[in-house]
Design an enzyme around this catalytic site. Sequence first.
Site, PDB file in Angstrom:
ATOM      1  N   PRO A  81      72.385 -35.089 122.454  1.00  0.00           N
ATOM      2  CA  PRO A  81      72.474 -34.733 123.874  1.00  0.00           C
ATOM      3  C   PRO A  81      73.515 -35.587 124.589  1.00  0.00           C
ATOM      4  O   PRO A  81      74.104 -35.158 125.564  1.00  0.00           O
ATOM      5  CB  PRO A  81      71.070 -35.031 124.408  1.00  0.00           C
ATOM      6  CG  PRO A  81      70.193 -35.104 123.214  1.00  0.00           C
ATOM      7  CD  PRO A  81      71.043 -35.547 122.078  1.00  0.00           C
ATOM      8  N   PRO A 137      70.067 -66.629  72.111  1.00  0.00           N
ATOM      9  CA  PRO A 137      68.685 -66.347  71.736  1.00  0.00           C
ATOM     10  C   PRO A 137      68.015 -65.214  72.530  1.00  0.00           C
ATOM     11  O   PRO A 137      66.903 -64.833  72.213  1.00  0.00           O
ATOM     12  CB  PRO A 137      67.973 -67.672  71.986  1.00  0.00           C
ATOM     13  CG  PRO A 137      68.791 -68.355  73.022  1.00  0.00           C
ATOM     14  CD  PRO A 137      70.208 -67.900  72.844  1.00  0.00           C
ATOM     15  N   ASP A 153      72.545 -56.187  65.255  1.00  0.00           N
ATOM     16  CA  ASP A 153      71.256 -56.046  64.568  1.00  0.00           C
ATOM     17  C   ASP A 153      70.102 -56.340  65.517  1.00  0.00           C
ATOM     18  O   ASP A 153      70.290 -56.595  66.701  1.00  0.00           O
ATOM     19  CB  ASP A 153      71.185 -56.880  63.293  1.00  0.00           C
ATOM     20  CG  ASP A 153      71.818 -58.229  63.472  1.00  0.00           C
ATOM     21  OD1 ASP A 153      71.453 -58.888  64.455  1.00  0.00           O
ATOM     22  OD2 ASP A 153      72.667 -58.611  62.643  1.00  0.00           O
ATOM     23  N   LYS A 198      67.083 -53.500  60.938  1.00  0.00           N
ATOM     24  CA  LYS A 198      65.800 -53.582  61.616  1.00  0.00           C
ATOM     25  C   LYS A 198      65.187 -54.906  61.234  1.00  0.00           C
ATOM     26  O   LYS A 198      65.874 -55.834  60.845  1.00  0.00           O
ATOM     27  CB  LYS A 198      64.918 -52.411  61.154  1.00  0.00           C
ATOM     28  CG  LYS A 198      65.404 -51.063  61.654  1.00  0.00           C
ATOM     29  CD  LYS A 198      64.221 -50.143  61.901  1.00  0.00           C
ATOM     30  CE  LYS A 198      64.633 -48.851  62.549  1.00  0.00           C
ATOM     31  NZ  LYS A 198      65.030 -47.810  61.609  1.00  0.00           N
ATOM     32  N   GLY A 219      72.498 -62.424  66.905  1.00  0.00           N
ATOM     33  CA  GLY A 219      71.610 -63.269  67.690  1.00  0.00           C
ATOM     34  C   GLY A 219      71.963 -64.729  67.452  1.00  0.00           C
ATOM     35  O   GLY A 219      72.428 -65.100  66.374  1.00  0.00           O
ATOM     36  N   GLY A 220      71.773 -65.556  68.461  1.00  0.00           N
ATOM     37  CA  GLY A 220      71.985 -66.997  68.294  1.00  0.00           C
ATOM     38  C   GLY A 220      73.427 -67.318  68.008  1.00  0.00           C
ATOM     39  O   GLY A 220      74.338 -66.810  68.657  1.00  0.00           O
ATOM     40  N   ILE A 265      74.789 -70.114  62.075  1.00  0.00           N
ATOM     41  CA  ILE A 265      73.508 -70.748  61.741  1.00  0.00           C
ATOM     42  C   ILE A 265      72.534 -69.672  61.296  1.00  0.00           C
ATOM     43  O   ILE A 265      72.118 -68.823  62.094  1.00  0.00           O
ATOM     44  CB  ILE A 265      72.969 -71.548  62.939  1.00  0.00           C
ATOM     45  CG1 ILE A 265      73.914 -72.731  63.170  1.00  0.00           C
ATOM     46  CG2 ILE A 265      71.533 -72.024  62.669  1.00  0.00           C
ATOM     47  CD1 ILE A 265      73.445 -73.768  64.123  1.00  0.00           C
ATOM     48  N   THR A 312      72.225 -71.370  69.513  1.00  0.00           N
ATOM     49  CA  THR A 312      71.321 -71.037  68.421  1.00  0.00           C
ATOM     50  C   THR A 312      69.863 -71.123  68.885  1.00  0.00           C
ATOM     51  O   THR A 312      69.554 -71.809  69.870  1.00  0.00           O
ATOM     52  CB  THR A 312      71.575 -71.958  67.208  1.00  0.00           C
ATOM     53  OG1 THR A 312      70.801 -71.483  66.116  1.00  0.00           O
ATOM     54  CG2 THR A 312      71.187 -73.404  67.507  1.00  0.00           C
ATOM     55  N   ALA A 313      68.995 -70.400  68.182  1.00  0.00           N
ATOM     56  CA  ALA A 313      67.591 -70.326  68.595  1.00  0.00           C
ATOM     57  C   ALA A 313      66.995 -71.721  68.817  1.00  0.00           C
ATOM     58  O   ALA A 313      66.308 -71.947  69.813  1.00  0.00           O
ATOM     59  CB  ALA A 313      66.783 -69.556  67.557  1.00  0.00           C
ATOM     60  N   MET A 353      62.823 -68.218  60.789  1.00  0.00           N
ATOM     61  CA  MET A 353      62.288 -67.176  59.903  1.00  0.00           C
ATOM     62  C   MET A 353      61.071 -67.661  59.122  1.00  0.00           C
ATOM     63  O   MET A 353      60.878 -67.276  57.978  1.00  0.00           O
ATOM     64  CB  MET A 353      63.365 -66.705  58.904  1.00  0.00           C
ATOM     65  CG  MET A 353      64.496 -65.962  59.579  1.00  0.00           C
ATOM     66  SD  MET A 353      65.833 -65.542  58.450  1.00  0.00           S
ATOM     67  CE  MET A 353      66.738 -67.078  58.364  1.00  0.00           C
ATOM     68  N   GLY A 380      61.782 -66.728  72.381  1.00  0.00           N
ATOM     69  CA  GLY A 380      62.122 -67.783  73.328  1.00  0.00           C
ATOM     70  C   GLY A 380      63.300 -67.419  74.216  1.00  0.00           C
ATOM     71  O   GLY A 380      64.171 -66.637  73.821  1.00  0.00           O
TER      72      GLY A 380
END
Length: 467
Positions: free
Chosen positions: A46, A229, A252, A274, A305-306, A310, A335-336, A387, A416
């Site tokens: 308006p 990790p 992986d 896997k 990973g990690g 290592i 590393t882990a 492991m 972790g």
Amino acid sequence: MYVMQALPIFMNIAHRLCIVIGGGEVATRKVTMLLKAQGAVTVISPALDHELQAMLEAGEIQYLASTFAPEQLTSACLVVAATDDEAVNEAVSIAAKRMNIPVNVVDAPALCTFTMGSIIDRSPVVIAISSEGNAPVLARYIRTKIESMLPAAYGRIAGIAGEFRDQVKEKFATTQARRRFWERILNGPFVERVLSGQEHAARQLLGELIAQSEDAHTVGEVYLVGGGPGDPDLLTFRALRLMQQCDVCVYDKLVSKEVMELVRRDAELVFVGKSRDQHTMPQEEINALLARLALEGKRVLRLKGGDPFIFGRGGEEIETLMQHGVPFQVVPGITAANGVSSYAGIPLTHRDYAQACLFITGHLKDGTVDLDWQAMARPNQTVVIYMGLVGLAEICQQLIAHGVSPHMPAAVVQQGTTQKQRVVVSTLSDLAAAVAEAGLKPPSLTIIGEVVQLRERLNWFTPMQSD
Ligand code: SAH
């Protein structure tokens, strides 16, 4: 768990009818945004405040002095409701939804079918940030950060690149070669010239670089990268850079989902493993695959990973590359043992308890757990076992048999550094039972030593524990 509530899209509204209901300050903001994107804006209200009035007089917008009625929306490509009357806003939303016209209602996410996000304009580069209504202030904060990272000239870089697009396309036959050319350009003096305002020189340089380049088949490269990790914040800068420029990513199971999210979207993903013993691609095949992909000219990210060196078989992989003359580089990762101990509040060494630290794999190539028990049983050291979940009971028994106290503190940490981290603390004699009872699964790391008791005082990280 949050899932994406809306798909970010960039909508072309140039010269198309955009209707804004409302004539106040909020409406003005929206109108300005729509005009920036060259929308043909009609304001329905308006009354108009003075800024909109000025736009009207300048011929920038159309104006319908009226209250809202649904039939006004016919043929609009989008609608924005920006009145201070909730009932009107709702009526606009209902009408637009019925007519399948995208609608935005200011400050009422539930009534919207689209939102515009916080925008950084480096046209032709445009970035929009959304927190899906959860945290607009955070979105603006992120915007400020990005604003300060992106010099205004980035838009000009994109513009000049656009001018040379066809020429580059003609020169380089494959998208891969073109991408590589542009990546080289964007890391070189061309960008510096644009940023320092020498656009003419930049254009000239780009023309020369295109002319000089060869569209020859090149050997690719392998990046053997440690993905850390789990927590993506623990990646190195170099890892991230290479992750974002690879053509193929061979990865992986150990690489966390959050880290995988950071791999270039268009990269081809090849999964090669896997969990333990299940359908893992034999190592020789992985080695050969890496070499083959690189010899095809691809930039191959071997993401692990990690740390790759290592318990990561990184050495075996690059040996094959060496044999085939494939260039490669290795990027260390956390590393882990490092990441996991930090996030579990367990320092691996400590002046009072441990002057040495052993990293051991609990899973030997032939499947046995035949370790150097005497070395592991020495005092004043911390033993970290990778492991080791399957052989945990045997490992603990053997250590006790070789003279370690059954009361020695010990911990197992699952996943972790991630939001799913779980920690079981016990003593050497009870650890295996406690872990079984807690139902811990791989990947899990075992830490044995006096330092484990420090967790009681030093534990700082609380995961969200979402499943
Ligand atoms: N190259 C890797 C280790 C590969 S061996 C590295 O440097 O970390 C795989 C083992 O690492 C797992 O069985 C587990 O013992 C350990 N591990 C890796 N990531 C882990 C994590 N986030 N939490 C606990 N253990 C982990």
